[in-house]
Scaffold this motif. Structure first.
Motif, mmCIF file in Angstrom:
data_model
loop_
_atom_site.group_PDB
_atom_site.id
_atom_site.type_symbol
_atom_site.label_atom_id
_atom_site.label_comp_id
_atom_site.label_asym_id
_atom_site.label_seq_id
_atom_site.Cartn_x
_atom_site.Cartn_y
_atom_site.Cartn_z
ATOM 1 N N THR A 178 -56.407 -11.585 15.389
ATOM 2 C CA THR A 178 -55.315 -11.463 16.346
ATOM 3 C C THR A 178 -55.856 -11.823 17.734
ATOM 4 O O THR A 178 -57.065 -11.818 17.953
ATOM 5 N N ASP A 203 -49.111 -4.449 16.975
ATOM 6 C CA ASP A 203 -47.987 -5.316 16.615
ATOM 7 C C ASP A 203 -48.303 -6.806 16.763
ATOM 8 O O ASP A 203 -47.453 -7.609 17.043
ATOM 9 N N ASN A 204 -49.560 -7.166 16.591
ATOM 10 C CA ASN A 204 -49.911 -8.584 16.583
ATOM 11 C C ASN A 204 -49.426 -9.239 15.294
ATOM 12 O O ASN A 204 -49.280 -8.572 14.283
ATOM 13 N N ASP A 205 -49.227 -10.565 15.328
ATOM 14 C CA ASP A 205 -48.694 -11.281 14.175
ATOM 15 C C ASP A 205 -49.456 -11.064 12.871
ATOM 16 O O ASP A 205 -48.895 -11.106 11.788
ATOM 17 N N LYS A 244 -46.622 -19.631 10.051
ATOM 18 C CA LYS A 244 -47.715 -18.882 10.677
ATOM 19 C C LYS A 244 -48.922 -18.728 9.757
ATOM 20 O O LYS A 244 -50.062 -18.694 10.205
ATOM 21 N N CYS A 245 -48.656 -18.542 8.446
ATOM 22 C CA CYS A 245 -49.784 -18.355 7.507
ATOM 23 C C CYS A 245 -49.573 -19.255 6.298
ATOM 24 O O CYS A 245 -48.596 -19.989 6.238
ATOM 25 N N CYS A 276 -49.198 -13.288 7.444
ATOM 26 C CA CYS A 276 -48.631 -12.826 8.718
ATOM 27 C C CYS A 276 -47.721 -11.618 8.494
ATOM 28 O O CYS A 276 -47.313 -11.336 7.366
ATOM 29 N N ASN A 277 -47.376 -10.948 9.566
ATOM 30 C CA ASN A 277 -46.530 -9.751 9.477
ATOM 31 C C ASN A 277 -45.150 -10.061 8.913
ATOM 32 O O ASN A 277 -44.574 -9.249 8.211
ATOM 33 N N GLU A 278 -44.637 -11.257 9.253
ATOM 34 C CA GLU A 278 -43.293 -11.597 8.781
ATOM 35 C C GLU A 278 -43.272 -11.662 7.248
ATOM 36 O O GLU A 278 -42.393 -11.096 6.609
#
Ligand code: SF4
Ligand code: FES
Length: 362
Positions: A178, A203-205, A244-245, A276-278
């Protein structure tokens, strides 16, 4: 013509292998595989600088090298010691190592609560596995266990500091993945703890990956918390087009429902590709994913129970015997109990569930 690289010969538990200079004993042992590979609670091959904290990977070096075959007087951390040509290493063939590992596990458990029955990591916890192999029945420790002030790490990640073994993996993950680390290890010795210095959310990606690298249940997924036991879930590999990933994940199903999303892990329990978090927290529908197939659960783990390969299910005889009627003895738990109602989201409760969280329905 390119010069041929000289390889080092190393013998671990009587098995000889050739590896490149600069390889650690742990990684050489992993190339052999199986029980020859020492357990590693803090080393993580994908995290630069990890290792050297937990001492679970201790091994005995019975001969240092061909040039200097003297044994090393003390056991060494295999994740931090590189092989030499002609080195002879003992892992499971050394009583000293087994004895030391038992001691290390006893130390790790001194402050670790025995709350596996209510811990979300149960079934995939490396400390739980290690305790089965090396733990003692009781504890010799007579003092109070450590307690900590509660830290709220935001909507996605739950911290149980009492379970933390201070392996530093989550700190390295936040540092290396991050762009802004807001947590770390505060204080020293017995007071050392994972925390944010000023109350902050993580709360980083890519911060969700700290959940996957944590070897114990200190960092768990708030969106999955208390929802199910991992051994009741069916892991399935899936992917999606993510900007993102790489979007390569494991979906954990119960029936048709995706209970959680994690990164895919290799045979050493390490993440293959960070996600990624998403992908981890927001895509909880089958429609969000392209299914690749069942996850191979080869590790000797309770998760593999019930997911046998080439399993032939016995014939379901009940409907035949009952002539299509439903058996009377089987009841729907929700028709006789107010507790565990599916409409109450346990993970959304701020603390443990109480009967007041399940108000009587009229
Ligand atoms: S919270 Fe987990 S990953 Fe972080 S230091 Fe503690 S045990 Fe290691
Ligand atoms: S894995 Fe080597 S010291 Fe922790």
């Amino acid at each position: 013509m390119a010069e041929e690289k000289k390889l080092f010969k190393v013998t671990i538990d009587n098995i000889t292998i050739e590896v490149e200079p600069g390889t650690s004993i742990l990684n050489a042992a992993r190339m052999i595989g199986g029980d020859v590979a020492p357990p590693a609670m803090c080393y993580y091959s994908k995290l630069k600088g990890s290792g050297g904290k937990c001492r679970t990977c201790l091994v005995e070096v019975a001969a240092g090298s061909t040039a200097d075959p003297r044994p090393m007087p003390k056991l060494v951390a295999s994740c931090r010691t590189n092989v030499m040509d002609g080195m002879v290493v003992k892992n499971i063939t050394s009583e000293r190592v087994i004895d030391a590992r038992n001691g290390v596990v006893e130390f790790l458990l001194i402050n670790h609560p025995l709350d596996c029955p209510i811990c979300d990591q149960a079934g995939e916890c490396h400390l739980q596995d290690l305790s089965y192999d090396h733990g003692k029945e009781g504890t010799r420790y007579e003092f109070n266990r450590r307690t900590f002030k509660k830290h709220d790490l935001g909507p996605y990640i739950q911290l149980h500091m009492t379970r933390c073994i201070l392996c530093y993996r989550c700190v390295f993950t936040a540092d290396q993945l991050t762009n802004k680390r807001v947590h770390g290890i505060l204080d020293r010795g017995d007071h050392a703890e994972i925390a944010t210095y000023i109350e902050k959310s993580l709360d980083n990606d890519f911060i969700g990956n700290v959940i996957d690298v944590c070897p114990v249940g200190a960092l768990t997924d708030k969106t999955f918390r208390f929802k199910n036991r991992v051994w009741f879930l069916k892991p399935v590999d899936a992917h999606c087009e993510c900007t993102k990933c790489k979007g390569k994940v494991t979906l954990w199903y119960r029936g048709e429902e995706v209970f959680r999303v994690t990164a895919r892990k290799d045979q050493w329990g390490e993440v293959e590709d960070w996600i990624c978090n998403e992908c981890r927290f927001e895509k909880k529908k089958t429609a969000d994913w392209i299914i690749d197939g069942p996850t191979q659960v080869s590790r000797q783990s309770v998760i593999s129970q019930g997911h046998y390969q080439h399993l032939e299910m016995p014939k379901e005889t009940m409907p035949e015997v009952m002539g299509g009627r439903q058996p009377r003895l089987l009841m729907d738990i929700h028709s006789v109990s107010e507790v565990n109602r599916p409409d109450v989201d346990l993970s959304a409760l701020p603390g443990p569930a109480h009967s007041t969280d399940f108000p009587k329905q009229s």
